[in-house]
Enzyme design. Structure first.
Site, PDB file in Angstrom:
ATOM      1  NE  ARG A 112      -3.578  -0.052   2.496  1.00 17.99           N
ATOM      2  CZ  ARG A 112      -4.980  -0.091   2.012  1.00 17.99           C
ATOM      3  NH1 ARG A 112      -5.341  -0.991   1.574  1.00 17.99           N
ATOM      4  NH2 ARG A 112      -5.681   0.765   1.922  1.00 17.99           N
ATOM      5  CD1 TRP A 152       2.703   5.474  -2.575  1.00 17.73           C
ATOM      6  CD2 TRP A 152       1.345   7.230  -2.547  1.00 17.73           C
ATOM      7  NE1 TRP A 152       2.613   6.038  -3.844  1.00 17.73           N
ATOM      8  CE2 TRP A 152       1.644   7.120  -3.680  1.00 17.73           C
ATOM      9  CE3 TRP A 152       0.378   8.047  -2.176  1.00 17.73           C
ATOM     10  CZ2 TRP A 152       1.546   7.754  -4.821  1.00 17.73           C
ATOM     11  CZ3 TRP A 152      -0.313   8.953  -3.277  1.00 17.73           C
ATOM     12  CH2 TRP A 152       0.445   9.007  -4.531  1.00 17.73           C
ATOM     13  N   GLY A 210      -5.234   8.487   4.258  1.00 12.57           N
ATOM     14  CA  GLY A 210      -6.298   9.249   3.636  1.00 12.57           C
ATOM     15  C   GLY A 210      -5.696  10.794   3.541  1.00 12.57           C
ATOM     16  CD  GLU A 212       2.002  -0.848 -13.163  1.00 14.09           C
ATOM     17  OE1 GLU A 212       1.000  -0.623 -12.398  1.00 14.09           O
ATOM     18  OE2 GLU A 212       1.928  -2.041 -13.716  1.00 14.09           O
TER      19      GLU A 212
HETATM   20  C1  G6P Z   1      -2.870   0.937  -8.836  1.00 16.56           C
HETATM   21  C2  G6P Z   1      -2.109  -0.195  -9.086  1.00 16.56           C
HETATM   22  C3  G6P Z   1      -2.492  -0.736 -10.410  1.00 16.56           C
HETATM   23  C4  G6P Z   1      -4.101  -0.949 -10.209  1.00 16.56           C
HETATM   24  C5  G6P Z   1      -4.705   0.454 -10.076  1.00 16.56           C
HETATM   25  C6  G6P Z   1      -6.321   0.061 -10.134  1.00 16.56           C
HETATM   26  O1  G6P Z   1      -2.488   2.226  -9.805  1.00 16.56           O
HETATM   27  O2  G6P Z   1      -0.840   0.033  -9.058  1.00 16.56           O
HETATM   28  O3  G6P Z   1      -2.075  -2.020 -10.377  1.00 16.56           O
HETATM   29  O4  G6P Z   1      -4.570  -1.470 -11.554  1.00 16.56           O
HETATM   30  O5  G6P Z   1      -4.304   1.030  -9.069  1.00 16.56           O
HETATM   31  O6  G6P Z   1      -6.380  -0.603  -8.614  1.00 16.56           O
HETATM   32  P1  G6P Z   1      -7.850  -1.482  -8.612  1.00 16.56           P
HETATM   33  O7  G6P Z   1      -7.586  -2.051  -7.164  1.00 16.56           O
HETATM   34  O8  G6P Z   1      -8.723  -0.426  -8.504  1.00 16.56           O
HETATM   35  O9  G6P Z   1      -7.900  -2.378  -9.874  1.00 16.56           O
END
Ligand code: G6P
Length: 612
Positions: free
Chosen positions: A27, A73, A100, A492
């Site tokens: 995260r 993050w 948040g 990425e």
């Molecule tokens: C971030 C992750 C991606 C993912 C995106 C959407 O950018 O690094 O790998 O595709 O979020 O995340 P979700 O959990 O909504 O699929």
């Protein structure tokens, strides 16, 4: 974004929190910290990953059977030691961790400064600790709980919070608005976490907090209330996760493990849903809404990142098989437009984590306009899964590598099943074709296995392209989204600039970039556009571009034109993304490893983006 862990009970909290933070590191991993309460607050924190914090704690342990931890993050304030969580109030008696964004932190900070409070950090979070203390110290007979409640009423933004106060060492107060938080109920001990992974192995009983709720957590129990102080009785859920699922299982990286898990993940996704004998698809989660879905005027699909790419494949699938008009939206754009949505529309959100803030907001926007809201999620019990009217889980199992792999193939598998089901319901797919697709879909896990068996040849190819500065990915129809996804994977994790393009569109710009230094990955697995694709390959070759072809094993013409090729088993056009995406995942993985990149935790990224 940011992971929170808390513990109160009969064991030393530090080890449990550190282990939990490691599992939440996907995260965010800019900094990490813990606060333990043992008479006074003992805080250790700093820039860097959880392992660094663990070493610090080994050299100078923190003791206490109640504590909170955080992996960050960064949003507000640089990722340095000072801005690491936990943050404390001026007196040092309150410590809290936050996931948040506090949007009105600037005005709150100004007011608190005017009242004589001084701040140590650049974060939005510190304001909350200071505000709670201001209310606690200056109100008449205000308890810690009331002070939290009153502070949260002034806060604008999103939060998952876990808060300690030295005056009340028997409790952790937690609150949620917009960022996930759950409680694990143990025997004489309680756990707090941003998702279930830190709790696995300790207890399988969990409570998911909803927005606007807070909880007072003691070692032998908990009370959940709304922020307005209305007591709530929450459902206790049984967790089905096991420790094996959240460990690397002998692979050097989670990403590689998850790539190789795809035959199993897709099989799990299809299990009990495909009936090859009577050519039918059953999606229990859609039973109650299928008539409304079949009668819809339009399907709007929203998601972010890889999930958005899966949504693009969905557009081709639903239009082809169910003849239903589809719009695919970046969730972040959709919510801030003035989208035209009616009660006859259906919103389908796709999210691995089920927590992506923009996707959740798009979902809520559509619901406000009366649209039916459906979800395709992986994480059971996630916010999006709970907020949709109905949906389908992908059953991929936990995905921990930041770059999505099995999430994509299982999302596409669900979309194929939905499109067939809908096509049958709307009478737009003929019987034989449906039967063939169902048979073929059932064979996909075995075909993915065959591609994975050739991983060594992808590895050898990756060695040749490890230091290429740019990559271009080209695809048509179903494989245009795969081109985007392949380019995203490379960006990425290996930090190589890459672009995905519809192959024909290349002529309108990217062709200017092509020279002998440019690897061009061509995804040529769609029959009815094969001739056009061959022309595009010729165009690249004429400019000395180096062709890597992902193509059918029988597609001799393309194989002969390419410098390298990854043959994939034959399948129906509309199922090809389930196969063509696999070599692209492997290619980006091996290139990133060769470049010495941190594959599972690439710089600046986080797996679950719970801020806008
Ligand atoms: C971030 C992750 C991606 C993912 C995106 C959407 O950018 O690094 O790998 O595709 O979020 O995340 P979700 O959990 O909504 O699929």
């Amino acid at each position: 974004m940011c992971g929170i862990v808390g513990y109160i009970g009969k064991q030393q909290a530090s080890d449990i929190i550190i282990e939990g933070l490691k599992r939440l590191e996907y995260r965010g991993y800019d900094s990490a910290g813990v606060a333990l309460l043992n008479g006074t607050l003992d805080i250790k924190k700093g820039k860097g990953k959880v392992q660094r914090l663990k070493s610090k704690l080994a050299a100078s342990p923190c003791r206490g059977m109640i504590g909170i931890g955080h992996t960050r993050w960064a949003t507000h304030g640089a990722p340095n030691d000072i801005n690491s969580h936990p943050h404390v109030s001026q007196s040092g008696n309150i410590a809290l961790v936050h996931n948040g964004i506090i949007e009105n932190y600037g005005s709150l900070k100004k007011e608190l400064k005017n009242k004589g409070r001084s701040f140590q950090t650049d974060t939005d979070t510190e304001v909350v600790a200071q505000l709670i203390e201001e209310i606690y110290e200056n109100g008449e007979n205000v308890s810690f709980e009331q002070a939290v409640r009153l502070a949260l009423k002034q806060v604008v933004g999103t939060y998952g919070l876990a808060i300690l106060h030295t005056d009340e060492p028997d409790r952790i107060i937690v609150a949620r608005k917009g960022s996930p938080l759950l409680l694990g109920i143990g025997d004489g001990e309680m756990f707090i976490a941003s998702d279930a992974s830190p709790i696995v192995g300790h207890t399988n009983k969990v409570i998911y907090l909803d927005d606007g709720e807070m909880a007072i957590v003691r070692k032998d129990g908990y009370e959940v209330k709304t922020i307005e102080d209305i007591p709530l009785t929450k459902k206790v859920h049984e967790l089905a996760l096991s420790l094996d699922e959240i460990e690397k299982g002998g692979y050097p990286h989670f990403m590689l493990k998850e790539i190789f898990e795809q035959p199993r993940a897709v099989a799990d996704c299809l299990r009990g849903r495909l009936n090859v004998e009577n050519h039918s698809v059953q999606l229990g989660g859609l039973t109650d809404v299928i008539d409304r879905l079949a009668a819809a005027d339009r399907l709007i699909i929203a998601g972010c990142g890889t999930s958005w790419h899966a949504g693009l494949v969905g557009e081709y699938l639903f239009e082809h098989l169910a003849r239903l008009p589809v719009e695919v939206e970046y969730a972040s754009e959709f919510r801030y437009r003035e989208p035209l949505i009616s009660e006859d529309d259906v919103m389908l959100v796709i999210s691995q984590s089920g927590e992506t803030a923009d996707t959740l907001a798009a979902l809520r926007t559509a619901k406000e306009h009366g649209a039916l809201a459906l979800g395709v999620c992986n994480v059971v019990g996630s916010t999006i899964a709970r907020d949709t009217d109905a949906g389908v889980y992908t059953h991929a199992g936990p995905e921990i590598g930041v770059a999505s792999t099995k999430a994509f193939t299982t999302q596409v598998s669900v979309l194929v099943m939905m499109a067939i089901l809908l096509g049958q319901k709307r009478g737009t797919i003929d019987k034989e074709y449906a039967a063939r697709l169902i048979r073929e879909l059932n064979d996909i896990p075995g075909k993915i296995e065959k591609i994975l068996d050739q991983s060594d040849s992808v590895k050898r190819m990756a060695e040749l392209f490890t230091y290429a500065p740019n990559f271009l990915y080209l695809g048509r129809t179903y494989n245009f989204p795969v081109a985007l996804e392949g380019a995203l994977k490379l960006k990425e994790i290996s930090y190589i600039h890459a672009e995905g393009y519809p192959a024909a569109e290349m002529k309108h710009g990217p062709i200017a970039l092509i020279d002998a230094m440019m690897p061009v990955v061509v995804i040529a697995a769609t029959d009815h556009t094969n001739d056009k694709m061959i022309s595009n390959i010729e165009e690249v070759k004429a400019r000395k571009g180096r062709i890597i072809a992902i193509t059918g094993a029988e597609n001799k013409e393309v194989i002969d034109l390419a410098e390298f090729s990854c043959p994939i088993p034959e399948t129906e056009d509309c199922l090809s993304p389930l196969l063509t995406s696999i070599p692209l995942q492997l290619l980006s993985y091996y290139i990133a490893v060769n470049r010495g990149c941190d594959v599972d935790q690439p710089r600046n990224l986080a797996k679950s983006v719970t801020v806008e």
